[in-house]
Design an enzyme around this catalytic site. Structure first.
Site, short mmCIF file in Angstrom:
data_model
loop_
_atom_site.label_atom_id
_atom_site.label_comp_id
_atom_site.label_asym_id
_atom_site.label_seq_id
_atom_site.Cartn_x
_atom_site.Cartn_y
_atom_site.Cartn_z
N HIS A 38 0.83 -1.20 0.00
CA HIS A 38 0.00 0.00 0.00
C HIS A 38 0.87 1.26 0.00
O HIS A 38 0.67 2.17 -0.80
CB HIS A 38 -0.92 -0.01 1.23
CG HIS A 38 -1.77 1.20 1.36
ND1 HIS A 38 -3.11 1.20 1.08
CD2 HIS A 38 -1.49 2.47 1.76
CE1 HIS A 38 -3.60 2.41 1.28
NE2 HIS A 38 -2.63 3.20 1.70
N GLU A 39 1.84 1.30 0.90
CA GLU A 39 2.71 2.48 0.99
C GLU A 39 3.62 2.61 -0.23
O GLU A 39 3.88 3.71 -0.70
CB GLU A 39 3.53 2.45 2.27
CG GLU A 39 2.69 2.46 3.54
CD GLU A 39 1.65 3.56 3.59
OE1 GLU A 39 1.91 4.69 3.10
OE2 GLU A 39 0.55 3.30 4.10
#
Length: 147
Positions: free
Chosen positions: A64-65
């Site tokens: 996600h990051e």
């Protein structure tokens, strides 16, 4: 676990692109699994995710990051609402939201009149609030851990 090497490995394996910035653990993160900082490109991750949920879920948080990271440096839509972000996150099987803490305490309240019960994460003042259904007085049940 060496966090920097792990993030670099995930970046190459799942995105086919190198990660060239700094990565740090941040124990203060409570509601999010990680953060991306566009001003300097570094990433923060909560060790709680790895400790409570294991490496499989943590890898999805890293994805996600890294989705934010790679899209930002490609000058594409890197924010949660952007189509580019949603598309890439789905492609790499990243988590949309961080899982909740396993040891969170819930406060359970019930109405003295109609018996309706409900949960809250924060305590409420019983003398200030009434039942939404019948207007009766509320009572506190035993605090119960969830998870």
């Amino acid at each position: 676990m060496d966090l920097t090497n792990y993030v670099q490995k995930v970046s190459l394996e799942d995105f086919g692109k190198p990660f060239r910035h700094r990565v740090v653990w941040n124990r203060r993160l409570r509601t999010s699994g990680g953060r991306f900082f566009p001003h300097d490109g570094h990433l923060d991750f909560s060790p709680r995710i790895l400790e409570e949920y294991g490496e499989a879920i943590f890898r999805q948080v890293v994805r996600h990051e890294l989705t934010h990271y790679h899209l930002y440096f490609e000058n594409k839509g890197y924010k949660h609402g952007d189509a580019d972000f949603k598309r890439l996150l789905k492609e790499v099987d990243g988590l949309q939201y961080a899982p909740p803490p396993k040891n969170r305490r819930l406060h359970i309240y019930s109405c003295r009149s109609c018996g309706l019960s409900f949960q809250r994460q924060r305590r409420i003042h019983l003398d200030r609030y009434r039942c939404g259904s019948c207007g009766g007085r509320l009572q506190d049940q035993a605090n119960q851990p969830q998870g």
